[in-house]
Design a protein around this motif. Structure first.
Motif, short mmCIF file in Angstrom:
data_model
loop_
_atom_site.label_atom_id
_atom_site.label_comp_id
_atom_site.label_asym_id
_atom_site.label_seq_id
_atom_site.Cartn_x
_atom_site.Cartn_y
_atom_site.Cartn_z
N UNK A 98 3.83 -0.89 16.14
CA UNK A 98 3.95 -1.72 14.93
C UNK A 98 3.11 -1.14 13.80
N UNK B 279 2.12 1.88 13.35
CA UNK B 279 2.65 3.14 12.83
C UNK B 279 3.89 2.89 12.00
N UNK B 280 4.68 1.88 12.39
CA UNK B 280 5.83 1.52 11.54
C UNK B 280 5.33 1.07 10.17
N UNK C 261 4.24 4.14 8.23
CA UNK C 261 5.38 4.89 7.70
C UNK C 261 5.95 4.17 6.49
N UNK C 262 5.97 2.82 6.56
CA UNK C 262 6.46 2.06 5.42
C UNK C 262 5.56 2.24 4.20
N UNK D 76 3.85 4.97 3.49
CA UNK D 76 4.18 6.28 2.94
C UNK D 76 5.48 6.19 2.14
N UNK D 77 6.46 5.48 2.71
CA UNK D 77 7.75 5.26 2.04
C UNK D 77 7.53 4.58 0.69
N UNK E 215 6.06 6.87 -1.89
CA UNK E 215 7.08 7.77 -2.44
C UNK E 215 7.95 7.07 -3.45
N UNK F 217 6.03 6.52 -6.71
CA UNK F 217 5.92 7.72 -7.55
C UNK F 217 7.24 8.01 -8.22
N UNK F 218 8.34 7.84 -7.47
CA UNK F 218 9.66 8.07 -8.08
C UNK F 218 9.85 7.12 -9.25
N UNK G 99 13.48 10.17 2.63
CA UNK G 99 12.43 9.16 2.46
C UNK G 99 12.83 7.85 3.13
N UNK H 13 12.19 5.89 7.80
CA UNK H 13 11.82 4.50 8.09
C UNK H 13 12.95 3.80 8.82
N UNK I 168 12.93 4.79 12.45
CA UNK I 168 11.82 4.12 13.14
C UNK I 168 12.19 2.67 13.43
N UNK J 113 10.56 -2.84 19.09
CA UNK J 113 9.77 -1.65 19.42
C UNK J 113 9.35 -1.61 20.89
N UNK K 16 8.92 9.35 11.59
CA UNK K 16 7.71 9.59 10.80
C UNK K 16 7.81 10.96 10.12
N UNK L 22 10.27 10.87 7.04
CA UNK L 22 9.78 10.15 5.87
C UNK L 22 8.61 10.89 5.21
N UNK M 198 8.61 12.31 1.42
CA UNK M 198 7.75 11.77 0.37
C UNK M 198 6.89 12.88 -0.23
N UNK N 184 8.99 15.03 -2.43
CA UNK N 184 9.44 14.34 -3.65
C UNK N 184 8.29 14.28 -4.66
N UNK N 185 7.09 13.96 -4.17
CA UNK N 185 5.95 13.88 -5.09
C UNK N 185 5.72 15.24 -5.75
N UNK O 257 8.41 15.93 -8.35
CA UNK O 257 8.27 15.16 -9.58
C UNK O 257 7.14 15.71 -10.44
#
Lengths: 183, 143
Positions: free
Chosen positions: A149, A151-152, A155-156, A158-159, A162, A165-166, B72, B76, B79, B94, B118, B121, B125, B128-129, B132
């Motif tokens: 959980x 780590x999920x 990862x979210x 990090x998502x 990203x 920033x976009x 990106x 996720x 996962x 999970x 992981x 993603x 990311x 992409x950073x 940009x």
């Protein structure tokens, strides 16, 4: 011997920190920050935390240095002189640091096997991880299976970073369209 | 940096090994240090290295923006998809034990796909950073 190595590395990190604070040339600051991360990664190797050391070396010293340099490319190379005298912030930072060090005095000694954190779930991970997950590296077993959980969530995060920033940089680009976009 | 011959040649030699090392870190993470996060960063670093030496358009030709943006979200989704697969097969979210007949095999399968998610993603990311930031100065980079 090991504690001597760690003490020397930590002393070097302290020197780097002071130089970063004093230095006004941002290029030098970015490179020094990379050096700081490499020293930290070496400390983590000395502490046998190889997984964390690898992340620190790859992210802290590698990627963030590149990203900082590309951000620096868009700005000036010299930091401006501070507008105020830095005495008050320095005092606040020093007081916080002293308070934190005071707080660590109550913690159990480093790698004390009777510390609460080693009594809770850690024994189960160490004894049963190989049997339950078939993965010899306990760190991977904890990260991907027992704490899946978390780590999920990571990862979210990090998502989300990203996507953020976009959202920020795309909008700026639309205001000032560049011919390169047409490709 | 397109004019530096030594850098160009060395980069070409190194990038293959960097990507290979990323795969090693990814798939050997069960046994040694490493895993999806580190592997994703190393893989992104290889492409960023390529972009720095050969210019941003060259990197964008190898790994286009559309692919990066898909990565990106895809990581996720993979996962979370592993979690949903656990639900569908009768376990908790999970829960890897239900992913195969043998619980340990199920764990292996779950951890494998989770780490793949992981990797995808994180690599997406990071790339992409970089794209940009570097793209905002592209009128100078591309000379």
């Amino acid at each position: 011997m090991e504690s001597l190595i760690i003490a020397v590395l930590l002393a070097m990190m302290a020197v780097v920190t002071v130089v970063v604070a004093v230095q006004r040339n941002l290029f030098a600051v970015v490179i020094l920050a990379g050096i700081y991360s490499f020293l930290m990664a070496t400390v983590l190797v000395a502490l046998d935390a190889v997984d964390v050391a690898m992340t620190e070396a790859a992210v802290g010293a590698g990627i963030s240095t590149v990203l900082m340099l590309s951000a620096l490319y868009l700005s000036k190379g010299e930091e401006m002189k501070p507008l105020h005298r830095p005495l008050l912030p320095l005092a606040v930072a020093a007081a916080t640091g002293v308070a934190l060090v005071y707080g660590t005095l109550d913690l159990p000694a480093f790698s004390d096997p009777r510390a609460p954190i080693h009594q809770h779930v850690a024994p189960r991970y160490i004894h049963d991880a190989l049997r339950e997950t078939g993965v010899p590296n306990v760190v991977t077993a904890v990260l991907a299976s027992y704490r899946g959980y978390d780590t999920l969530g990571e990862t979210t995060v990090v998502f989300t970073a990203g996507i953020g920033v976009i959202a920020l940089l795309r909008r700026l680009r639309r205001l000032k369209p560049e011919p390169e976009d047409a490709r | 940096m397109k004019d530096y011959l030594v850098l160009r040649v060395i980069a070409k030699l190194l990038i293959a090994f960097m990507l290979l090392f990323a795969l090693y870190v990814q798939f050997h993470g069960d046994f040694g240090p490493g895993g999806g996060f580190q592997a994703g960063v190393i893989a992104a670093a290889a492409i960023i290295f390529y972009g720095i030496i050969y210019g941003l358009p060259a990197a964008r030709a190898v790994v286009p923006d559309r692919l990066v943006e898909t990565m990106i979200a895809l990581g996720v989704l993979i996962y979370a998809g592993v979690g949903v697969a656990g639900l569908v097969l009768g376990g908790n979210f999970l829960d890897y034990f239900v992913l195969a007949h043998d619980p340990v095999h199920g764990q292996h399968r779950g951890i494998f796909w989770v780490e793949v998610g992981v990797l995808i993603t994180v690599a997406g990311v990071m790339l992409k950073i970089f794209y940009l930031f570097a793209g905002r100065a592209s009128h100078e980079v591309e000379r």
